[in-house]
Each structure stands twice: as structure tokens, then as C-alpha cells.
Scaffold this motif. Structure first.
Motif, PDB file in Angstrom:
ATOM      1  N   GLY A  26      -3.737   5.598  26.140  1.00  0.00           N
ATOM      2  CA  GLY A  26      -3.818   4.610  27.086  1.00  0.00           C
ATOM      3  C   GLY A  26      -2.858   3.614  26.297  1.00  0.00           C
ATOM      4  N   ALA A  27      -2.805   3.384  25.043  1.00  0.00           N
ATOM      5  CA  ALA A  27      -1.798   2.414  24.706  1.00  0.00           C
ATOM      6  C   ALA A  27      -1.688   2.986  23.000  1.00  0.00           C
ATOM      7  CB  ALA A  27      -2.237   0.952  24.631  1.00  0.00           C
ATOM      8  N   ILE A  28      -0.333   2.645  22.672  1.00  0.00           N
ATOM      9  CA  ILE A  28      -0.243   2.871  21.244  1.00  0.00           C
ATOM     10  C   ILE A  28       0.579   1.791  20.676  1.00  0.00           C
ATOM     11  CG2 ILE A  28       1.583   4.223  19.818  1.00  0.00           C
ATOM     12  CD1 ILE A  28       1.596   6.536  21.985  1.00  0.00           C
ATOM     13  N   GLU A  29       0.084   1.522  19.145  1.00  0.00           N
ATOM     14  CA  GLU A  29       0.783   0.546  18.505  1.00  0.00           C
ATOM     15  C   GLU A  29       1.372   1.137  17.255  1.00  0.00           C
ATOM     16  OE1 GLU A  29      -2.045  -2.968  17.473  1.00  0.00           O
ATOM     17  OE2 GLU A  29      -3.226  -2.030  19.013  1.00  0.00           O
ATOM     18  N   TYR A  30       2.597   0.502  16.967  1.00  0.00           N
ATOM     19  CA  TYR A  30       3.253   1.095  15.503  1.00  0.00           C
ATOM     20  C   TYR A  30       3.828  -0.014  14.931  1.00  0.00           C
ATOM     21  CZ  TYR A  30       6.782   3.224  12.912  1.00  0.00           C
ATOM     22  OH  TYR A  30       7.671   3.750  11.738  1.00  0.00           O
ATOM     23  N   TYR A  31       3.151  -0.077  13.557  1.00  0.00           N
ATOM     24  CA  TYR A  31       3.676  -0.833  12.451  1.00  0.00           C
ATOM     25  C   TYR A  31       4.462  -0.246  11.509  1.00  0.00           C
ATOM     26  CZ  TYR A  31      -0.027  -3.397  14.947  1.00  0.00           C
ATOM     27  OH  TYR A  31      -0.677  -4.348  16.122  1.00  0.00           O
ATOM     28  N   GLN A  32       5.623  -0.535  11.450  1.00  0.00           N
ATOM     29  CA  GLN A  32       6.547  -0.062  10.124  1.00  0.00           C
ATOM     30  C   GLN A  32       6.307  -0.640   8.818  1.00  0.00           C
ATOM     31  OE1 GLN A  32      10.746  -0.072  11.233  1.00  0.00           O
ATOM     32  NE2 GLN A  32      11.216   0.991   9.503  1.00  0.00           N
ATOM     33  N   ARG A  33       6.166  -1.836   8.637  1.00  0.00           N
ATOM     34  CA  ARG A  33       5.598  -2.151   7.267  1.00  0.00           C
ATOM     35  C   ARG A  33       4.232  -2.495   7.088  1.00  0.00           C
ATOM     36  NH1 ARG A  33       9.981  -5.040   9.593  1.00  0.00           N
ATOM     37  NH2 ARG A  33       8.693  -6.654  10.234  1.00  0.00           N
ATOM     38  N   PRO A  34       4.020  -2.136   6.026  1.00  0.00           N
ATOM     39  CA  PRO A  34       2.336  -2.691   5.851  1.00  0.00           C
ATOM     40  C   PRO A  34       1.902  -3.749   5.991  1.00  0.00           C
ATOM     41  CG  PRO A  34       3.115  -1.057   4.014  1.00  0.00           C
ATOM     42  CD  PRO A  34       4.433  -1.544   4.954  1.00  0.00           C
ATOM     43  N   SER A  35       2.795  -4.818   5.567  1.00  0.00           N
ATOM     44  CA  SER A  35       2.526  -6.387   5.740  1.00  0.00           C
ATOM     45  C   SER A  35       2.452  -6.689   7.186  1.00  0.00           C
ATOM     46  CB  SER A  35       3.545  -7.084   5.113  1.00  0.00           C
ATOM     47  OG  SER A  35       4.766  -6.750   5.637  1.00  0.00           O
ATOM     48  N   ASP A  36       2.576  -5.932   8.076  1.00  0.00           N
ATOM     49  CA  ASP A  36       2.406  -6.295   9.442  1.00  0.00           C
ATOM     50  C   ASP A  36       1.283  -5.761  10.080  1.00  0.00           C
ATOM     51  OD1 ASP A  36       4.893  -7.519   9.325  1.00  0.00           O
ATOM     52  OD2 ASP A  36       5.893  -5.957  10.152  1.00  0.00           O
ATOM     53  N   VAL A  37       0.483  -4.715   9.463  1.00  0.00           N
ATOM     54  CA  VAL A  37      -0.671  -4.009   9.920  1.00  0.00           C
ATOM     55  C   VAL A  37      -1.834  -4.855  10.063  1.00  0.00           C
ATOM     56  CG1 VAL A  37      -2.241  -1.928   9.399  1.00  0.00           C
ATOM     57  CG2 VAL A  37       0.147  -1.698   9.096  1.00  0.00           C
ATOM     58  N   PRO A  38      -2.591  -4.839  11.126  1.00  0.00           N
ATOM     59  CA  PRO A  38      -3.777  -5.646  11.224  1.00  0.00           C
ATOM     60  C   PRO A  38      -4.690  -5.304  10.010  1.00  0.00           C
ATOM     61  CG  PRO A  38      -3.227  -5.031  13.388  1.00  0.00           C
ATOM     62  CD  PRO A  38      -2.275  -4.308  12.322  1.00  0.00           C
ATOM     63  N   THR A  39      -5.253  -6.377   9.395  1.00  0.00           N
ATOM     64  CA  THR A  39      -6.462  -6.001   8.175  1.00  0.00           C
ATOM     65  C   THR A  39      -7.538  -4.927   8.528  1.00  0.00           C
ATOM     66  OG1 THR A  39      -6.235  -8.507   7.764  1.00  0.00           O
ATOM     67  CG2 THR A  39      -8.025  -7.149   6.786  1.00  0.00           C
ATOM     68  N   GLU A  40      -8.100  -4.722   9.647  1.00  0.00           N
ATOM     69  CA  GLU A  40      -9.031  -3.808  10.045  1.00  0.00           C
ATOM     70  C   GLU A  40      -8.352  -2.270   9.912  1.00  0.00           C
ATOM     71  OE1 GLU A  40      -8.188  -5.286  14.342  1.00  0.00           O
ATOM     72  OE2 GLU A  40      -7.909  -6.173  12.373  1.00  0.00           O
ATOM     73  N   PHE A  41      -6.904  -2.260  10.162  1.00  0.00           N
ATOM     74  CA  PHE A  41      -6.162  -1.033   9.877  1.00  0.00           C
ATOM     75  C   PHE A  41      -5.580  -0.536   8.684  1.00  0.00           C
ATOM     76  CE2 PHE A  41      -6.583  -1.977  14.732  1.00  0.00           C
ATOM     77  CZ  PHE A  41      -7.327  -1.162  14.824  1.00  0.00           C
ATOM     78  N   SER A  42      -5.701  -1.441   7.597  1.00  0.00           N
ATOM     79  CA  SER A  42      -4.904  -1.413   6.517  1.00  0.00           C
ATOM     80  C   SER A  42      -5.798  -0.438   5.675  1.00  0.00           C
ATOM     81  CB  SER A  42      -5.291  -2.855   5.592  1.00  0.00           C
ATOM     82  OG  SER A  42      -4.343  -3.503   6.156  1.00  0.00           O
ATOM     83  N   VAL A  43      -5.144   0.592   4.871  1.00  0.00           N
ATOM     84  CA  VAL A  43      -5.608   1.569   4.180  1.00  0.00           C
ATOM     85  C   VAL A  43      -5.198   1.309   2.566  1.00  0.00           C
ATOM     86  CG1 VAL A  43      -5.690   4.008   3.564  1.00  0.00           C
ATOM     87  CG2 VAL A  43      -5.754   3.220   6.141  1.00  0.00           C
ATOM     88  N   PRO A  44      -6.219   0.931   1.662  1.00  0.00           N
ATOM     89  CA  PRO A  44      -5.857   0.702   0.232  1.00  0.00           C
ATOM     90  C   PRO A  44      -4.713   1.751  -0.293  1.00  0.00           C
ATOM     91  CG  PRO A  44      -7.981   0.102   0.661  1.00  0.00           C
ATOM     92  CD  PRO A  44      -7.654   0.783   1.770  1.00  0.00           C
ATOM     93  N   GLY A  45      -3.896   1.409  -0.986  1.00  0.00           N
ATOM     94  CA  GLY A  45      -3.214   2.590  -1.587  1.00  0.00           C
ATOM     95  C   GLY A  45      -1.930   3.048  -0.861  1.00  0.00           C
ATOM     96  N   LYS A  46      -2.000   2.766   0.607  1.00  0.00           N
ATOM     97  CA  LYS A  46      -1.125   3.549   1.341  1.00  0.00           C
ATOM     98  C   LYS A  46       0.072   2.367   1.805  1.00  0.00           C
ATOM     99  CE  LYS A  46      -3.223   7.450   2.033  1.00  0.00           C
ATOM    100  NZ  LYS A  46      -2.773   8.731   1.939  1.00  0.00           N
ATOM    101  N   SER A  47       1.329   2.926   1.514  1.00  0.00           N
ATOM    102  CA  SER A  47       2.431   2.181   1.927  1.00  0.00           C
ATOM    103  C   SER A  47       3.397   2.552   2.954  1.00  0.00           C
ATOM    104  CB  SER A  47       3.205   1.576   0.491  1.00  0.00           C
ATOM    105  OG  SER A  47       3.836   2.743  -0.041  1.00  0.00           O
ATOM    106  N   CYS A  48       2.785   3.179   3.961  1.00  0.00           N
ATOM    107  CA  CYS A  48       3.719   3.894   4.806  1.00  0.00           C
ATOM    108  C   CYS A  48       3.356   3.256   6.290  1.00  0.00           C
ATOM    109  CB  CYS A  48       3.177   5.429   5.222  1.00  0.00           C
ATOM    110  SG  CYS A  48       1.429   5.859   5.279  1.00  0.00           S
ATOM    111  N   ALA A  49       4.169   3.670   7.264  1.00  0.00           N
ATOM    112  CA  ALA A  49       4.018   3.353   8.555  1.00  0.00           C
ATOM    113  C   ALA A  49       2.453   3.235   9.344  1.00  0.00           C
ATOM    114  CB  ALA A  49       4.936   3.590   9.621  1.00  0.00           C
ATOM    115  N   THR A  50       1.983   2.507   9.985  1.00  0.00           N
ATOM    116  CA  THR A  50       0.781   2.858  10.712  1.00  0.00           C
ATOM    117  C   THR A  50       0.779   3.087  12.239  1.00  0.00           C
ATOM    118  OG1 THR A  50      -0.447   1.574   8.803  1.00  0.00           O
ATOM    119  CG2 THR A  50      -1.617   1.806  11.012  1.00  0.00           C
ATOM    120  N   LEU A  51       0.131   4.251  12.743  1.00  0.00           N
ATOM    121  CA  LEU A  51       0.148   4.405  14.040  1.00  0.00           C
ATOM    122  C   LEU A  51      -1.433   4.178  14.622  1.00  0.00           C
ATOM    123  CD1 LEU A  51       1.751   5.355  16.547  1.00  0.00           C
ATOM    124  CD2 LEU A  51       1.004   7.571  16.018  1.00  0.00           C
TER     125      LEU A  51
END
Length: 65
Positions: A26-51
């Protein structure tokens, strides 16, 4: 990677293909930098992109009155 707000860990190439039919995308969001990832999708200790993937099934449910 998250699918419908749930964390999805791919253990082998193609796991996401088996878990999510492309017809239900239905939709895809891509965050290249960990600082841009919404808090509810942050994973402690991970510093990679988030899909973040949302299925049509969930989006339809959210739009229902």
C-alpha cells in the motif's frame, strides 16, 4: 524493516517476498539516516537505513469509519 508497524527481520534473501505479496503493498517509507527515523521505528544499536512497509489491508482498515 517494519511491516504494518511490526519489526520484520529477514534471515535469508527473499524472506520478505514470502511474507508480503506485492499485490498487498500500500505504501513504503524509506529513511536513509537513523536521525530521520520516527521514534516508534527506531531500533537501539542500529545505524542503518529503515524501510517501513504498509499493506493495503492495514491502510483500508485505518480509513474505515
Amino acid at each position: 524493516m517494519f511491516i504494518d508497524h511490526a519489526r520484520f527481520d529477514q534471515f535469508q534473501p527473499g524472506d520478505v517476498d514470502d511474507a508480503l505479496p506485492t499485490a498487498d503493498l500500500g505504501a513504503i517509507e524509506y529513511y536513509q539516516r537513523p536521525s530521520d527515523v520516527p521514534t516508534e521505528f527506531s531500533v537501539p544499536g542500529k545505524s542503518c537505513a529503515t524501510l517501513i512497509v504498509w499493506t493495503k489491508t492495514l491502510l483500508t482498515t485505518l480509513k474505515a469509519p
